[in-house]
Design a protein around this motif. Structure first.
Motif, PDB file in Angstrom:
ATOM      1  N   GLU A  92       0.817  -1.217   0.000  1.00 51.58           N
ATOM      2  CA  GLU A  92       0.000   0.000   0.000  1.00 51.58           C
ATOM      3  C   GLU A  92       0.850   1.266   0.000  1.00 51.58           C
ATOM      4  O   GLU A  92       0.520   2.244  -0.664  1.00 51.58           O
ATOM      5  CB  GLU A  92      -0.916   0.022   1.230  1.00 51.58           C
ATOM      6  CG  GLU A  92      -2.042  -0.966   1.187  1.00 51.58           C
ATOM      7  CD  GLU A  92      -2.816  -1.002   2.512  1.00 51.58           C
ATOM      8  OE1 GLU A  92      -2.581  -0.125   3.367  1.00 51.58           O
ATOM      9  OE2 GLU A  92      -3.640  -1.907   2.672  1.00 51.58           O
ATOM     10  N   LYS A  93       1.945   1.248   0.754  1.00 55.48           N
ATOM     11  CA  LYS A  93       2.800   2.444   0.877  1.00 55.48           C
ATOM     12  C   LYS A  93       3.849   2.514  -0.225  1.00 55.48           C
ATOM     13  O   LYS A  93       4.569   3.504  -0.327  1.00 55.48           O
ATOM     14  CB  LYS A  93       3.487   2.467   2.245  1.00 55.48           C
ATOM     15  CG  LYS A  93       2.519   2.475   3.421  1.00 55.48           C
ATOM     16  CD  LYS A  93       1.667   3.718   3.412  1.00 55.48           C
ATOM     17  CE  LYS A  93       0.713   3.708   4.593  1.00 55.48           C
ATOM     18  NZ  LYS A  93      -0.219   4.826   4.573  1.00 55.48           N
ATOM     19  N   GLY A  94       3.961   1.457  -1.038  1.00 57.53           N
ATOM     20  CA  GLY A  94       4.907   1.466  -2.142  1.00 57.53           C
ATOM     21  C   GLY A  94       6.362   1.399  -1.701  1.00 57.53           C
ATOM     22  O   GLY A  94       7.224   2.033  -2.313  1.00 57.53           O
ATOM     23  N   VAL A  95       6.644   0.631  -0.650  1.00 57.35           N
ATOM     24  CA  VAL A  95       8.016   0.479  -0.155  1.00 57.35           C
ATOM     25  C   VAL A  95       8.375  -1.006  -0.143  1.00 57.35           C
ATOM     26  O   VAL A  95       7.520  -1.869  -0.298  1.00 57.35           O
ATOM     27  CB  VAL A  95       8.187   1.083   1.265  1.00 57.35           C
ATOM     28  CG1 VAL A  95       7.948   2.579   1.254  1.00 57.35           C
ATOM     29  CG2 VAL A  95       7.281   0.395   2.261  1.00 57.35           C
ATOM     30  N   LYS A  96       9.655  -1.266   0.048  1.00 55.25           N
ATOM     31  CA  LYS A  96      10.111  -2.647   0.163  1.00 55.25           C
ATOM     32  C   LYS A  96       9.728  -3.200   1.532  1.00 55.25           C
ATOM     33  O   LYS A  96       9.559  -2.449   2.490  1.00 55.25           O
ATOM     34  CB  LYS A  96      11.628  -2.725   0.008  1.00 55.25           C
ATOM     35  CG  LYS A  96      12.114  -2.313  -1.333  1.00 55.25           C
ATOM     36  CD  LYS A  96      13.620  -2.375  -1.371  1.00 55.25           C
ATOM     37  CE  LYS A  96      14.145  -1.850  -2.689  1.00 55.25           C
ATOM     38  NZ  LYS A  96      15.604  -1.812  -2.709  1.00 55.25           N
ATOM     39  N   ARG A  97       9.619  -4.519   1.617  1.00 55.53           N
ATOM     40  CA  ARG A  97       9.292  -5.155   2.904  1.00 55.53           C
ATOM     41  C   ARG A  97      10.371  -4.889   3.945  1.00 55.53           C
ATOM     42  O   ARG A  97      10.087  -4.879   5.134  1.00 55.53           O
ATOM     43  CB  ARG A  97       9.130  -6.659   2.730  1.00 55.53           C
ATOM     44  CG  ARG A  97       7.853  -7.032   2.042  1.00 55.53           C
ATOM     45  CD  ARG A  97       7.730  -8.511   1.961  1.00 55.53           C
ATOM     46  NE  ARG A  97       7.677  -8.854   0.543  1.00 55.53           N
ATOM     47  CZ  ARG A  97       7.878 -10.038   0.054  1.00 55.53           C
ATOM     48  NH1 ARG A  97       8.157 -11.038   0.846  1.00 55.53           N
ATOM     49  NH2 ARG A  97       7.803 -10.265  -1.229  1.00 55.53           N
ATOM     50  N   SER A  98      11.601  -4.673   3.506  1.00 51.09           N
ATOM     51  CA  SER A  98      12.694  -4.420   4.452  1.00 51.09           C
ATOM     52  C   SER A  98      12.559  -3.059   5.133  1.00 51.09           C
ATOM     53  O   SER A  98      13.232  -2.796   6.122  1.00 51.09           O
ATOM     54  CB  SER A  98      14.041  -4.507   3.731  1.00 51.09           C
ATOM     55  OG  SER A  98      14.110  -3.532   2.709  1.00 51.09           O
ATOM     56  N   GLN A  99      11.676  -2.207   4.643  1.00 51.08           N
ATOM     57  CA  GLN A  99      11.461  -0.890   5.241  1.00 51.08           C
ATOM     58  C   GLN A  99      10.254  -0.872   6.188  1.00 51.08           C
ATOM     59  O   GLN A  99       9.905   0.168   6.722  1.00 51.08           O
ATOM     60  CB  GLN A  99      11.273   0.162   4.144  1.00 51.08           C
ATOM     61  CG  GLN A  99      12.502   0.345   3.275  1.00 51.08           C
ATOM     62  CD  GLN A  99      12.236   1.261   2.106  1.00 51.08           C
ATOM     63  OE1 GLN A  99      11.189   1.175   1.463  1.00 51.08           O
ATOM     64  NE2 GLN A  99      13.179   2.143   1.828  1.00 51.08           N
ATOM     65  N   VAL A 100       9.636  -2.032   6.378  1.00 49.87           N
ATOM     66  CA  VAL A 100       8.459  -2.132   7.248  1.00 49.87           C
ATOM     67  C   VAL A 100       8.860  -2.897   8.501  1.00 49.87           C
ATOM     68  O   VAL A 100       9.483  -3.948   8.434  1.00 49.87           O
ATOM     69  CB  VAL A 100       7.296  -2.844   6.518  1.00 49.87           C
ATOM     70  CG1 VAL A 100       6.081  -2.950   7.424  1.00 49.87           C
ATOM     71  CG2 VAL A 100       6.940  -2.114   5.236  1.00 49.87           C
TER      72      VAL A 100
END
Length: 150
Positions: A92-100
């Motif tokens: 949803e936020k358009g980021v990589k999983r490593s940034q969550v």
């Protein structure tokens, strides 16, 4: 406040599980040896008593292992749900999983998800099929990050 990475939640291993299986295997070998000795020396009662003790120890460890397996299964299910939420938030936020990042490994209303520099409060629906994100501001400014399984 501690936040866990997606990789930490998906790759957490349990070495104690393997250790317990190794101990059970060793006890089975000991039981085999003692039963062979008991068969050869039927008049010597110490082998029979050792055999009974080892069988009881094996039953105890097997029961503990079964309980650990059920706990591990439940924990894996909870972590799987958290990682699914983290995947959806990253998408949803358009980021990589490593940034969550997540502050817990169990799904519950009130869990926090951190995306880059923004922190969101996750409210899970009562049936567990949907969630809502709202911006949150942490009271404590010190954040500890756990990236990999120890």
């Amino acid at each position: 406040m501690t936040f866990y990475s997606y990789r930490y939640l998906t790759h957490q291993n349990s070495n104690h599980y393997l250790f317990q299986l190794a101990v059970i295997s060793i006890i089975i070998l000991i039981i085999a040896f003692i039963s062979w000795r008991w068969y050869r020396h039927r008049t010597d009662l110490k082998y029979r008593e050792l055999f009974i003790i080892m069988i009881l120890l094996l039953l105890l460890l097997t029961g503990i292992q079964f309980n650990e397996w059920q706990t591990l299964k439940s924990s894996f299910s909870q972590k799987s749900q958290v990682t699914q939420i983290m995947q959806r938030v990253a998408q949803e936020k358009g980021v990589k999983r490593s940034q969550v990042w997540s502050n817990t490994s169990t799904v519950s209303s009130g869990m926090l998800i951190k995306v880059n520099d923004h922190i969101y409060n996750v409210t899970v629906n009562t049936d567990g099929n949907s969630y809502t994100l709202t911006k949150a501001t942490p009271i404590s400014s010190t954040i500890k990050y756990v990236k990999e399984a120890d």
